[in-house]
Design an enzyme around this catalytic site. Structure first.
Site, mmCIF file in Angstrom:
data_model
loop_
_atom_site.group_PDB
_atom_site.id
_atom_site.type_symbol
_atom_site.label_atom_id
_atom_site.label_comp_id
_atom_site.label_asym_id
_atom_site.label_seq_id
_atom_site.Cartn_x
_atom_site.Cartn_y
_atom_site.Cartn_z
ATOM 1 N N LYS A 167 0.814 -1.208 -0.305
ATOM 2 C CA LYS A 167 0.040 0.026 -0.136
ATOM 3 C C LYS A 167 0.952 1.175 0.056
ATOM 4 C CE LYS A 167 -4.237 -2.198 1.645
ATOM 5 N NZ LYS A 167 -3.641 -3.535 1.590
HETATM 6 C C1 PLP Z 1 -4.359 -4.561 1.223
HETATM 7 C C2 PLP Z 1 -3.719 -5.982 1.007
HETATM 8 C C3 PLP Z 1 -4.193 -7.090 0.443
HETATM 9 C C4 PLP Z 1 -5.297 -6.914 -0.635
HETATM 10 O O1 PLP Z 1 -5.265 -6.077 -1.648
HETATM 11 P P1 PLP Z 1 -6.464 -5.383 -2.454
HETATM 12 O O2 PLP Z 1 -6.039 -4.581 -3.123
HETATM 13 O O3 PLP Z 1 -7.443 -5.077 -1.466
HETATM 14 O O4 PLP Z 1 -7.116 -6.667 -3.315
HETATM 15 C C5 PLP Z 1 -3.345 -8.161 0.360
HETATM 16 N N1 PLP Z 1 -2.334 -8.315 1.320
HETATM 17 C C6 PLP Z 1 -1.776 -7.445 2.006
HETATM 18 C C7 PLP Z 1 -0.528 -7.544 2.806
HETATM 19 C C8 PLP Z 1 -2.801 -6.047 2.110
HETATM 20 O O5 PLP Z 1 -2.237 -5.253 2.871
#
Ligand code: PLP
Length: 462
Positions: free
Chosen positions: A112
């Site tokens: 993220k």
């Molecule tokens: C947010 C997240 C996901 C999922 O990603 P999306 O874009 O919501 O499908 C998977 N793994 C981790 C570690 C995350 O923080």
């Protein structure tokens, strides 16, 4: 470049308004009116360029007049400067034809950061120009909140309030939210669960008076600018493995469908992606949908990959918009049916989804077993979310097409699950080794909408 809502009833916007708005006024999500194309020669020219340069070339056609070239370059350079790896998103090999794309070298150790670090700077640039102040309010089960706080801490035109369920996030996740000491950061521990936090945020957005009074803005994964920033690493990874002359597949640990949707955008831009594989944990609504065409809610169970414990996968709406030929009213109808429990895809829509997407599921035991197996076979330690992807990917390796599994978080973010699976407790990277000693600052709040609004009114700087 114009952006349209998936429900077809909101005004078209340019990039900067799409970014500041987040959710469209008709409840839909913004997508580009037309996806810009990058031809094979320009894809080939990405080989060997630094991540930041690739990001500039991929993002540039989407931002229109919002940033001139020099500004966009500066924002991108600043966004990735403090990542803990010079390649930003390095590839490592797991097995013949199987690669991991490490997306956890950012400041909060999850993918993220790639989007959040960039949009924090984009927000700052636009808000300064417009002399505008905003209040970002978000709910988190862990990773989004820490990435948002890290990206917006210390910015002059922004207050950021992150609501998290008291006692239900990991120590590392909580400390990443509570240890930044800038006055514009507000970590709020709510006496409730994640759904309570999420519901409170939704109600704040639905309250037009409050929304205008504090200048509410959203940076959750429905924000188009976040999806855009995530398309970049599909390009850098595919080019490193031989694109454009060679096709590449990706397996993506999926929750809200934001990360994998970025892969679809990369493919629509012209990147030769063969399969996009949705990997789910036991909360498998998306796998069931791609298997049967029935998108039916069944309740969410907690897992050791908590960032994927999601049932209403917001960005899936963007894929539906595509496979229903950009028919906004048809998408609105599906979303209406979803509120009552679910919907069935038309045969045509399901067939079109399957042209791009495969899916697989990984239960709790398989997740732990995959962490153990990957450690034994490669020495590599992976987080539980990544393990879900690695298991699903390993079932469909094809000697002709390299497979890339997205490693979405650093194992040290989920040390308990990793220690149980490997007997080894993964340490935090040295640059954040003192996280567990830094003083924490947190507001405890009741699960009460009025109290939460009052807290935001009183604490934001005006
Ligand atoms: C947010 C997240 C996901 C999922 O990603 P999306 O874009 O919501 O499908 C998977 N793994 C981790 C570690 C995350 O923080």
């Amino acid at each position: 470049m114009r952006y349209v809502s998936t429900r077809g009833q909101a005004p078209e916007l340019i990039f900067e308004d799409t970014m500041l708005t987040g959710l469209a006024r008709d409840g839909g999500l913004y997508v580009p009116a037309a996806v810009p194309h990058i031809d094979a020669r320009d894809i080939r020219a990405l080989a060997g360029v630094p991540y930041e340069e690739a990001a500039f070339r991929v993002i540039r056609p989407f931002v229109g007049e919002t940033f001139d070239e020099a500004t966009l370059r500066r924002l991108i350079e600043d966004a990735y400067r403090d990542f803990g790896h010079a390649a930003r998103a390095p590839l490592v090999q797991l097995a013949p034809g199987h690669f991991l794309l490490e997306l956890f070298h950012g400041p909060t150790l999850a993918f993220k950061d790639f989007a959040m670090q960039l949009i924090g700077r984009m927000f700052q640039e636009v808000l300064t120009r417009r002399k505008q102040r905003i209040t970002i309010v978000g709910a988190t089960s862990g990773d989004t909140g820490s990435a948002a706080i890290e990206a917006f801490r210390g910015l002059e035109n922004v207050d950021v309030f992150i609501l998290f369920p008291y006692g239900r996030v990991s120590d590392v996740q909580r400390r990443q939210m509570t240890t930044p000491d800038e006055a514009n950061v507000h970590a709020v521990a709510v006496d409730g669960d994640f759904d309570d936090c999420q519901a409170a945020v939704k109600e704040m957005f639905a309250d037009a008076t409050f929304r205008d009074e504090v200048g509410l803005a959203a940076v959750n994964s429905i924000n188009w600018a976040r999806v855009l920033a995530q398309t970049v690493y599909y390009f850098t990874a595919a080019v490193a493995l031989g694109a454009p002359h060679r096709r590449v597949s990706f397996t993506v640990p999926t929750g809200n469908f934001g990360d994998i949707f970025a892969g679809l955008i990369a493919k629509r831009m012209g990147l030769p992606i063969d399969r996009l594989v949705v990997a789910t944990n036991r909360n498998d609504i998306l796998h069931r949908t791609l298997t049967s065409g029935a998108h039916q809610k069944a309740g969410v169970a907690p897992t050791i990959s908590p960032s994927m414990d999601i049932e209403v996968s917001s960005n899936f709406e963007r894929a539906l918009f595509e496979v229903y030929d950009r028919d906004g009213p048809a998408v609105s109808q599906l979303m209406f049916e979803l509120r009552a429990g679910g919907f069935d895809l038309s045969q045509g829509a399901l067939a079109r989804l399957r042209e791009d997407f495969d899916s697989g599921r990984c239960d709790e035991d398989e997740t732990a077993a995959t962490i153990t197996r990957v450690r034994r076979e490669t020495g590599q330690i992976i987080c539980p979310h990544t393990a879900v992807g690695a298991k699903v990917a390993a079932e469909r390796l094809d000697p002709a097409v390299p497979m890339v599994t997205l490693a979405t978080a650093h194992p040290a973010k989920f040390p308990d699950a990793v220690e149980r699976a490997t007997g080894h407790r993964p340490p935090l990277p040295p640059r954040m080794a003192d996280l567990m000693e830094r003083p924490e600052r947190v507001v405890r709040a009741p699960n009460d909408l009025t109290a939460l609004k009052t807290l935001i009114r009183e604490r934001r700087s005006s």
